[in-house]
Design a protein around this motif. Structure first.
Motif, PDB file in Angstrom:
ATOM      1  N   ASP A 108      -2.007   2.171  -0.437  1.00 32.39           N
ATOM      2  CA  ASP A 108      -2.118   2.453   0.762  1.00 32.39           C
ATOM      3  C   ASP A 108      -3.304   1.245   1.789  1.00 32.39           C
ATOM      4  OD1 ASP A 108      -3.404   4.310   2.838  1.00 32.39           O
ATOM      5  OD2 ASP A 108      -4.177   5.310   1.697  1.00 32.39           O
ATOM      6  N   GLN A 109      -3.066   0.251   2.114  1.00 30.21           N
ATOM      7  CA  GLN A 109      -3.525  -0.899   2.818  1.00 30.21           C
ATOM      8  C   GLN A 109      -3.096  -1.185   4.231  1.00 30.21           C
ATOM      9  OE1 GLN A 109      -5.985  -2.552   1.119  1.00 30.21           O
ATOM     10  NE2 GLN A 109      -5.235  -1.060  -1.171  1.00 30.21           N
ATOM     11  N   GLY A 110      -3.221   0.285   4.953  1.00 33.73           N
ATOM     12  CA  GLY A 110      -2.036  -0.710   6.453  1.00 33.73           C
ATOM     13  C   GLY A 110      -1.207  -0.764   6.191  1.00 33.73           C
ATOM     14  N   THR A 111      -0.212  -1.530   5.432  1.00 33.57           N
ATOM     15  CA  THR A 111       1.149  -1.791   5.540  1.00 33.57           C
ATOM     16  C   THR A 111       2.236  -0.335   5.000  1.00 33.57           C
ATOM     17  OG1 THR A 111       0.781  -3.866   4.165  1.00 33.57           O
ATOM     18  CG2 THR A 111       3.153  -2.531   4.533  1.00 33.57           C
ATOM     19  N   LEU A 112       2.932   0.011   6.102  1.00 35.90           N
ATOM     20  CA  LEU A 112       3.228   1.550   5.945  1.00 35.90           C
ATOM     21  C   LEU A 112       4.902   1.341   5.321  1.00 35.90           C
ATOM     22  CD1 LEU A 112       3.031   4.221   7.204  1.00 35.90           C
ATOM     23  CD2 LEU A 112       5.265   3.555   8.455  1.00 35.90           C
ATOM     24  N   TYR A 113       4.090   2.306   3.716  1.00 43.89           N
ATOM     25  CA  TYR A 113       4.912   2.140   2.716  1.00 43.89           C
ATOM     26  C   TYR A 113       6.051   3.827   2.773  1.00 43.89           C
ATOM     27  CZ  TYR A 113       3.692  -2.838   0.164  1.00 43.89           C
ATOM     28  OH  TYR A 113       3.012  -3.483  -0.950  1.00 43.89           O
TER      29      TYR A 113
END
Length: 354
Positions: A108-113
């Motif tokens: 959950d680091q801003g990149t949408l997984y």
């Protein structure tokens, strides 16, 4: 003077009647407890037992609390059938929740997984974390003949300290005003709710499927048969060539995996972050759930409903009657005592000895 004499035989009906009688005796004991505390017994029982079932929202909260209780109890039932006394489901739940929460925070680091990918990885990591923590108990028992009761219990306190270190150190939210907690997970990485206006999540469905899978494993598979024989008749199991070492590792890893999954569902469900307290004691209460359910998967489901009712009833008693939070533990303790007493009277009868 009274003494206990073994009964010649006890029917299956009596064995399944014992938990029902224990619950009724617990409610009677609870009425007496309310009276001693200066409360109307009928009002107290109504608040404790009836209020949590008044509406759908309350029922959904009941089912929400049932999920981790039953998951932990499923694993404990496997252990106890194999005569492996795992008392550390609470610590295994904590490690599972900590592992799953760490994975969600990492992704959950801003990149949408993909939410499905994140939740699947978090659940699998939770299972692995709980199983690894239970594996420590299995390794110490296997290699050094350590008592699994003491080891699993002591590891619970180590797990709690590990959780405190994590939320005060590497997982601490830098914007959390110095509170010992992680940041709140993004909403897309939380378990989806089954109904609008309810916190009941997908983990409840997984728990029901787990009950069915464990029924097949315990009662319809050769591996489950080996575990049961090893617990009931160790000498017969050894004669048949069943490995006690394999039963030890299998039962503890299964138990730890289920407890870890319960922890993963807690942090990715109603909590939504990693906190110093992931569980209010689900792992310990699950021991009572397992024995109320007669160590059977769907029996533990009924036992989980009873214990989750006690959790909600305790909260209601605090808010409505002004009673201390210890009321929940008192009811759980009474239920365990009544269950042990009823089980004793199933297998033994009182005789007057002159």
């Amino acid at each position: 003077m009274f003494k206990l004499e073994p009964r010649s035989g006890s029917s299956r009906l009596m064995a399944y009647t014992s938990p029902v009688l224990a619950v009724l005796l617990t409610l009677l004991g609870g009425a007496l407890l309310f009276a001693l505390l200066g409360k109307n017994p009928l009002t107290g029982l109504e608040v404790f037992v009836v209020e949590p079932l008044r509406n759908w929202r309350s029922v959904s909260e009941l089912l929400l609390k049932t999920t981790p209780l039953v998951l932990c109890a499923l694993g404990l039932s496997v252990c106890y059938r194999a005569n492996v006394w795992n008392i550390g489901a609470e610590g295994q739940l904590i490690c599972g929740g900590l592992s799953a929460g760490s994975v969600i925070l990492l992704l959950d680091q801003g990149t949408l997984y993909s939410p499905l990918m994140v939740l699947t990885l978090a659940s699998l990591t939770g299972i692995a974390g709980g199983a690894a923590w239970a594996g420590i108990t299995a390794w110490l028992r296997d290699k050094y003949h350590a008592n699994e009761i003491l080891v699993s219990l002591m590891l619970t306190y180590i797990a709690q300290l590990l959780l405190m270190y994590a939320v005060n150190g590497p997982l601490k939210d830098p914007n959390g005003m110095n509170f010992p907690q992680s940041k709140v997970f993004s909403s897309e990485y939380l378990l989806p709710h089954l109904f609008s206006g309810s916190r009941l999540h997908l983990g409840f469905i997984v728990m029901l499927l787990a009950c069915g899978a464990m029924s097949v494993f315990l009662f319809r598979s050769f591996a489950g048969y080996r575990l049961t024989v090893g617990g009931l008749a160790p000498l017969a199991a050894r004669y048949a060539g069943f490995s006690s070492r394999r039963a030890l590792w299998m039962s503890l890893l299964i138990s730890g995996g289920f407890a870890g999954l319960a922890g993963a569902f807690e942090v990715a469900g109603p909590i939504g972050q990693v906190l110093p307290s992931i569980s209010p004691g689900y792992g310990f209460a699950a021991i009572i759930v397992a024995f109320i359910g007669r160590l059977s998967p769907f029996g533990t489901l009924l036992g989980g409903l009873v214990l989750s009712l006690f959790y909600l009833g305790g909260e209601m008693a605090q808010s409505r009657l002004g009673l201390p939070s210890a009321i929940t533990g008192l009811f759980q303790g009474m239920l365990l005592f009544m269950l042990l007493a009823c089980d004793t009277l199933i297998h033994y009868r009182l005789r007057w000895k002159k």
